[in-house]
Design a protein around this motif. Structure first.
Motif, PDB file in Angstrom:
ATOM      1  N   GLY A 100      63.049  73.580   8.285  1.00 26.44           N
ATOM      2  CA  GLY A 100      63.102  74.167   9.622  1.00 26.44           C
ATOM      3  C   GLY A 100      63.200  75.680   9.569  1.00 26.44           C
ATOM      4  N   ILE A 101      63.943  76.199   8.596  1.00 25.34           N
ATOM      5  CA  ILE A 101      64.052  77.651   8.422  1.00 25.34           C
ATOM      6  C   ILE A 101      62.696  78.225   8.035  1.00 25.34           C
ATOM      7  N   VAL A 102      62.008  77.550   7.129  1.00 23.35           N
ATOM      8  CA  VAL A 102      60.672  78.002   6.720  1.00 23.35           C
ATOM      9  C   VAL A 102      59.710  77.952   7.903  1.00 23.35           C
ATOM     10  N   GLN A 103      59.729  76.851   8.656  1.00 16.75           N
ATOM     11  CA  GLN A 103      58.790  76.683   9.763  1.00 16.75           C
ATOM     12  C   GLN A 103      59.071  77.653  10.910  1.00 16.75           C
ATOM     13  N   SER A 104      60.346  77.890  11.228  1.00 21.93           N
ATOM     14  CA  SER A 104      60.680  78.773  12.350  1.00 21.93           C
ATOM     15  C   SER A 104      60.739  80.243  11.934  1.00 21.93           C
ATOM     16  N   GLN A 105      60.736  80.478  10.627  1.00 25.08           N
ATOM     17  CA  GLN A 105      60.760  81.821  10.060  1.00 25.08           C
ATOM     18  C   GLN A 105      62.032  82.595  10.426  1.00 25.08           C
ATOM     19  N   GLY A 106      63.131  81.844  10.539  1.00 23.50           N
ATOM     20  CA  GLY A 106      64.385  82.502  10.835  1.00 23.50           C
ATOM     21  C   GLY A 106      65.548  81.534  10.753  1.00 23.50           C
ATOM     22  N   VAL A 107      66.752  82.106  10.786  1.00 25.26           N
ATOM     23  CA  VAL A 107      67.981  81.309  10.750  1.00 25.26           C
ATOM     24  C   VAL A 107      69.110  82.131  11.363  1.00 25.26           C
ATOM     25  N   TYR A 108      69.980  81.438  12.096  1.00 28.56           N
ATOM     26  CA  TYR A 108      71.209  82.053  12.577  1.00 28.56           C
ATOM     27  C   TYR A 108      72.318  81.710  11.588  1.00 28.56           C
ATOM     28  N   ILE A 109      73.175  82.688  11.312  1.00 28.26           N
ATOM     29  CA  ILE A 109      74.379  82.479  10.509  1.00 28.26           C
ATOM     30  C   ILE A 109      75.562  82.602  11.461  1.00 28.26           C
ATOM     31  N   GLN A 110      76.334  81.515  11.589  1.00 29.56           N
ATOM     32  CA  GLN A 110      77.489  81.479  12.487  1.00 29.56           C
ATOM     33  C   GLN A 110      78.732  81.084  11.683  1.00 29.56           C
ATOM     34  N   PRO A 111      79.707  81.973  11.577  1.00 25.55           N
ATOM     35  CA  PRO A 111      80.941  81.630  10.859  1.00 25.55           C
ATOM     36  C   PRO A 111      81.698  80.496  11.556  1.00 25.55           C
ATOM     37  N   SER A 112      82.282  79.610  10.775  1.00 27.15           N
ATOM     38  CA  SER A 112      82.985  78.450  11.326  1.00 27.15           C
ATOM     39  C   SER A 112      84.282  78.818  12.050  1.00 27.15           C
ATOM     40  N   VAL A 113      84.760  80.058  11.898  1.00 24.98           N
ATOM     41  CA  VAL A 113      85.958  80.461  12.640  1.00 24.98           C
ATOM     42  C   VAL A 113      85.694  80.457  14.144  1.00 24.98           C
ATOM     43  N   PHE A 114      84.425  80.492  14.541  1.00 27.68           N
ATOM     44  CA  PHE A 114      84.055  80.457  15.954  1.00 27.68           C
ATOM     45  C   PHE A 114      83.782  79.040  16.436  1.00 27.68           C
ATOM     46  N   GLY A 115      84.023  78.063  15.588  1.00 21.99           N
ATOM     47  CA  GLY A 115      83.788  76.663  15.930  1.00 21.99           C
ATOM     48  C   GLY A 115      83.052  75.987  14.793  1.00 21.99           C
ATOM     49  N   LYS A 116      83.438  74.764  14.520  1.00 21.54           N
ATOM     50  CA  LYS A 116      82.828  74.040  13.401  1.00 21.54           C
ATOM     51  C   LYS A 116      81.490  73.403  13.784  1.00 21.54           C
ATOM     52  N   ARG A 117      81.126  73.481  15.057  1.00 26.94           N
ATOM     53  CA  ARG A 117      79.847  72.971  15.537  1.00 26.94           C
ATOM     54  C   ARG A 117      79.120  74.105  16.246  1.00 26.94           C
ATOM     55  N   VAL A 118      77.801  74.030  16.280  1.00 25.46           N
ATOM     56  CA  VAL A 118      77.008  75.077  16.915  1.00 25.46           C
ATOM     57  C   VAL A 118      77.431  75.250  18.369  1.00 25.46           C
ATOM     58  N   ALA A 119      77.583  74.155  19.096  1.00 26.40           N
ATOM     59  CA  ALA A 119      77.923  74.227  20.524  1.00 26.40           C
ATOM     60  C   ALA A 119      79.275  74.896  20.760  1.00 26.40           C
ATOM     61  N   GLU A 120      80.220  74.713  19.858  1.00 25.35           N
ATOM     62  CA  GLU A 120      81.545  75.325  20.011  1.00 25.35           C
ATOM     63  C   GLU A 120      81.478  76.842  19.900  1.00 25.35           C
ATOM     64  N   GLY A 121      80.530  77.356  19.144  1.00 26.35           N
ATOM     65  CA  GLY A 121      80.409  78.796  18.942  1.00 26.35           C
ATOM     66  C   GLY A 121      79.196  79.396  19.606  1.00 26.35           C
ATOM     67  N   LEU A 122      78.647  78.704  20.609  1.00 26.07           N
ATOM     68  CA  LEU A 122      77.392  79.136  21.228  1.00 26.07           C
ATOM     69  C   LEU A 122      77.432  80.576  21.730  1.00 26.07           C
ATOM     70  N   ASP A 123      78.535  80.971  22.357  1.00 23.63           N
ATOM     71  CA  ASP A 123      78.636  82.331  22.888  1.00 23.63           C
ATOM     72  C   ASP A 123      79.351  83.285  21.936  1.00 23.63           C
ATOM     73  N   SER A 124      79.628  82.822  20.738  1.00 23.61           N
ATOM     74  CA  SER A 124      80.325  83.632  19.739  1.00 23.61           C
ATOM     75  C   SER A 124      79.325  84.409  18.887  1.00 23.61           C
ATOM     76  N   PRO A 125      79.814  85.415  18.169  1.00 25.05           N
ATOM     77  CA  PRO A 125      78.915  86.207  17.331  1.00 25.05           C
ATOM     78  C   PRO A 125      78.230  85.369  16.249  1.00 25.05           C
ATOM     79  N   LYS A 126      76.980  85.698  16.015  1.00 23.00           N
ATOM     80  CA  LYS A 126      76.190  85.104  14.936  1.00 23.00           C
ATOM     81  C   LYS A 126      75.107  86.113  14.596  1.00 23.00           C
ATOM     82  N   VAL A 127      74.534  85.981  13.430  1.00 21.56           N
ATOM     83  CA  VAL A 127      73.481  86.892  12.988  1.00 21.56           C
ATOM     84  C   VAL A 127      72.169  86.117  12.921  1.00 21.56           C
ATOM     85  N   LEU A 128      71.139  86.673  13.536  1.00 19.12           N
ATOM     86  CA  LEU A 128      69.796  86.109  13.434  1.00 19.12           C
ATOM     87  C   LEU A 128      69.068  86.831  12.309  1.00 19.12           C
TER      88      LEU A 128
END
Length: 184
Positions: A100-128
């Motif tokens: 999926g990373i290869v196909q979309s040509q990108g990835v978000y990095i989200q630290p787990s301190v903002f939530g252990k699931r993507v939805a928990e940290g949706l509005d938290s900082p992440k790096v694209l």
């Protein structure tokens, strides 16, 4: 000639969970995989994410590596701070995520301190991070099919059935990764 590099496991940031985010205003509406990573022993990655919230986009080089068991994505950030780390994907259970990373040509990095699931940290900082197509390993598709074929064989399929099922699996998952969100 292939170059082999041995890396210490401490270089790799553990993936806690994953998901995807798709918005009309980012990456032409493509779904971008999100890696929720454990920064407990990688405070420099957490600091990098915090720095990215208040600074312009940084500079990063990405490199893929692969062996029989894992695919590796290595990040080398030079701005806003110098940080080097990697993530690894088990080809038996996370091949679709790596692809999926290869196909979309990108990835978000989200630290787990903002939530252990993507939805928990949706509005938290992440790096694209953009993962350019040139970083893809030349025999990527063959290696993924081989790993998935092995997994399917372990579940009782014949060699031929498993290979066809693996090819079909990646064709279908790539159709999902190719979907686009409309502009909002």
């Amino acid at each position: 000639m292939k170059r082999k590099t041995k890396m210490d496991d401490s270089h790799f940031v553990p993936i806690v969970s994953d998901g995807a985010i798709a918005t009309g205003g980012t990456a032409d509406g493509r779904a971008i995989p999100v890696l929720v990573v454990d920064c407990e022993n990688h405070k420099e990655v957490l600091n990098l994410v915090h720095l990215h919230t208040d600074s312009p986009p940084g500079d990063v080089n990405c490199t893929w590596g692969i062996n029989k068991k894992y695919a590796f994505l290595l990040f080398s950030f030079s701005k806003p701070s110098e940080v080097n780390f990697g993530v690894k994907f088990d080809l038996q259970s996370q091949a679709n995520l790596a692809d999926g990373i290869v196909q979309s040509q990108g990835v978000y990095i989200q630290p787990s301190v903002f939530g252990k699931r993507v939805a928990e940290g949706l509005d938290s900082p992440k790096v694209l991070v953009e993962v350019a197509p040139r970083t893809k390993i030349p025999d990527w598709d063959e290696r993924l099919v081989k790993a998935m074929t092995k997994k399917m064989r372990s579940h009782g399929m014949s060699r031929r059935q498993a290979k066809e099922a693996a090819k079909d699996y990646f064709q279908r998952t790539r159709e999902l990764w190719a979907l686009r969100m409309g502009s909002v």
